[in-house]
Design a protein around this motif. Structure first.
Motif, PDB file in Angstrom:
ATOM      1  N   VAL A  72      25.534  33.121  15.610  1.00 49.56           N
ATOM      2  CA  VAL A  72      26.574  33.164  14.579  1.00 49.56           C
ATOM      3  C   VAL A  72      25.955  32.910  13.198  1.00 49.56           C
ATOM      4  O   VAL A  72      26.199  33.658  12.251  1.00 49.56           O
ATOM      5  CB  VAL A  72      27.674  32.105  14.851  1.00 49.56           C
ATOM      6  N   GLU A  73      25.151  31.863  13.086  1.00 53.13           N
ATOM      7  CA  GLU A  73      24.551  31.528  11.777  1.00 53.13           C
ATOM      8  C   GLU A  73      23.685  32.671  11.261  1.00 53.13           C
ATOM      9  O   GLU A  73      23.708  32.987  10.074  1.00 53.13           O
ATOM     10  CB  GLU A  73      23.731  30.236  11.866  1.00 53.13           C
ATOM     11  N   HIS A  74      22.925  33.281  12.154  1.00 54.65           N
ATOM     12  CA  HIS A  74      22.039  34.361  11.699  1.00 54.65           C
ATOM     13  C   HIS A  74      22.842  35.576  11.231  1.00 54.65           C
ATOM     14  O   HIS A  74      22.460  36.242  10.275  1.00 54.65           O
ATOM     15  CB  HIS A  74      21.041  34.725  12.790  1.00 54.65           C
ATOM     16  N   TYR A  75      23.954  35.829  11.896  1.00 54.37           N
ATOM     17  CA  TYR A  75      24.828  36.916  11.428  1.00 54.37           C
ATOM     18  C   TYR A  75      25.320  36.594  10.016  1.00 54.37           C
ATOM     19  O   TYR A  75      25.272  37.441   9.116  1.00 54.37           O
ATOM     20  CB  TYR A  75      26.021  37.112  12.379  1.00 54.37           C
ATOM     21  N   GLU A  76      25.760  35.347   9.830  1.00 52.52           N
ATOM     22  CA  GLU A  76      26.275  34.952   8.513  1.00 52.52           C
ATOM     23  C   GLU A  76      25.178  35.015   7.448  1.00 52.52           C
ATOM     24  O   GLU A  76      25.407  35.468   6.323  1.00 52.52           O
ATOM     25  CB  GLU A  76      26.824  33.519   8.575  1.00 52.52           C
ATOM     26  N   ILE A  77      23.991  34.546   7.799  1.00 60.54           N
ATOM     27  CA  ILE A  77      22.876  34.551   6.844  1.00 60.54           C
ATOM     28  C   ILE A  77      22.560  35.992   6.415  1.00 60.54           C
ATOM     29  O   ILE A  77      22.352  36.270   5.226  1.00 60.54           O
ATOM     30  CB  ILE A  77      21.646  33.841   7.454  1.00 60.54           C
ATOM     31  N   GLU A  86      24.473  26.406   2.989  1.00 61.32           N
ATOM     32  CA  GLU A  86      25.079  25.663   4.111  1.00 61.32           C
ATOM     33  C   GLU A  86      24.768  26.323   5.450  1.00 61.32           C
ATOM     34  O   GLU A  86      24.514  25.639   6.447  1.00 61.32           O
ATOM     35  CB  GLU A  86      26.604  25.579   3.933  1.00 61.32           C
ATOM     36  N   GLU A  87      24.796  27.651   5.468  1.00 59.15           N
ATOM     37  CA  GLU A  87      24.506  28.363   6.730  1.00 59.15           C
ATOM     38  C   GLU A  87      23.055  28.115   7.150  1.00 59.15           C
ATOM     39  O   GLU A  87      22.772  27.894   8.326  1.00 59.15           O
ATOM     40  CB  GLU A  87      24.750  29.873   6.591  1.00 59.15           C
ATOM     41  N   LYS A  88      22.144  28.141   6.179  1.00 59.33           N
ATOM     42  CA  LYS A  88      20.732  27.922   6.502  1.00 59.33           C
ATOM     43  C   LYS A  88      20.493  26.494   6.971  1.00 59.33           C
ATOM     44  O   LYS A  88      19.723  26.260   7.910  1.00 59.33           O
ATOM     45  CB  LYS A  88      19.850  28.232   5.284  1.00 59.33           C
ATOM     46  N   GLN A 139      31.433  19.116  11.802  1.00 60.54           N
ATOM     47  CA  GLN A 139      31.038  19.114  10.383  1.00 60.54           C
ATOM     48  C   GLN A 139      30.993  20.545   9.847  1.00 60.54           C
ATOM     49  O   GLN A 139      31.458  20.839   8.741  1.00 60.54           O
ATOM     50  CB  GLN A 139      29.680  18.448  10.221  1.00 60.54           C
ATOM     51  N   HIS A 140      30.443  21.450  10.657  1.00 65.39           N
ATOM     52  CA  HIS A 140      30.355  22.836  10.185  1.00 65.39           C
ATOM     53  C   HIS A 140      31.735  23.497  10.147  1.00 65.39           C
ATOM     54  O   HIS A 140      31.954  24.430   9.378  1.00 65.39           O
ATOM     55  CB  HIS A 140      29.378  23.644  11.037  1.00 65.39           C
ATOM     56  N   ARG A 141      32.652  22.986  10.965  1.00 64.91           N
ATOM     57  CA  ARG A 141      34.025  23.490  10.884  1.00 64.91           C
ATOM     58  C   ARG A 141      34.609  23.181   9.490  1.00 64.91           C
ATOM     59  O   ARG A 141      35.222  24.046   8.872  1.00 64.91           O
ATOM     60  CB  ARG A 141      34.894  22.841  11.971  1.00 64.91           C
TER      61      ARG A 141
HETATM   62 FE   LIG Z   1      28.049  29.090   9.691  1.00 67.98          FE
END
Ligand SMILES: [Fe+2]
Ligand SMILES: [Fe+2]
Length: 168
Positions: free
Chosen positions: A109-114, A142-144, A47-49
């Motif tokens: 990965v998510e925290h880098y993006e956030i 979406e990242e959060k 889904q996140h892809r």
């Molecule tokens: Fe992400």
């Protein structure tokens, strides 16, 4: 010396950084989905892809808004985070702790993006790029949400399973 550089240059450089990062993440997520043991984990990564595909398109819209070609700039940070994820897949394959490890690298990965999107939003606001702010905020949400889902998955399933029976 780069005495003539401004916040606009920082904004463009960081946009290129996250554009490169999102493309790397797009390639990594199917790999993580294949590696995940739980169905929820697999479905979540896939889904996140799909969301990531949309995020790349939003970034292309931001490039267009500022009149610059969409171009990535090598981001060593994301390459390092993703390399660590590959290492976990290799070293924990077949073990009860694999999903806990996969989730931990996905959260890095998510925290880098956030962090990146938070900065880009602040700078876009400062630069008066209102339309860019809206696009970047849609992605940040979406990242959060992904980060929170990963926490839930870890706490409800992957961490308890990962504990195995070895611990006395
Ligand atoms: Fe992400
Ligand atoms: Fe993303």
């Amino acid at each position: 010396m780069a005495t003539t550089k401004t916040l606009e240059d920082l904004f463009l450089d960081t946009l290129k950084d996250i554009y490169f990062a999102e493309k790397q993440i797009l390639k990594a997520l199917p790999k993580m989905a294949r590696a995940a043991q739980s169905e929820e984990g697999k479905a979540g990564f896939l889904q996140h892809r799909d969301e990531t595909q949309g995020q790349i398109e939003r970034l292309e819209q931001v490039f267009e808004l500022i009149g610059k070609p969409a171009r990535g700039k090598t981001c060593e940070a994301i390459q390092g985070i993703l390399a660590e994820g590959d290492e976990i897949i290799e070293e924990y394959k077949g073990s009860v702790a694999l999903d806990a490890g996969l989730i931990s690298s996905a959260q890095a990965v998510e925290h880098y993006e956030i962090a990146r999107y938070g900065t880009l939003i602040a700078w876009a606001n400062q630069l008066g790029l209102t339309d860019a702010v809206a696009l970047l905020e849609a992605t940040l949400a979406e990242e959060k949400a992904t980060d929170q889902k990963l926490t839930q998955l870890a706490e409800a399933q992957a961490n308890p399973k990962g504990k195995g029976t070895k611990a006395a």
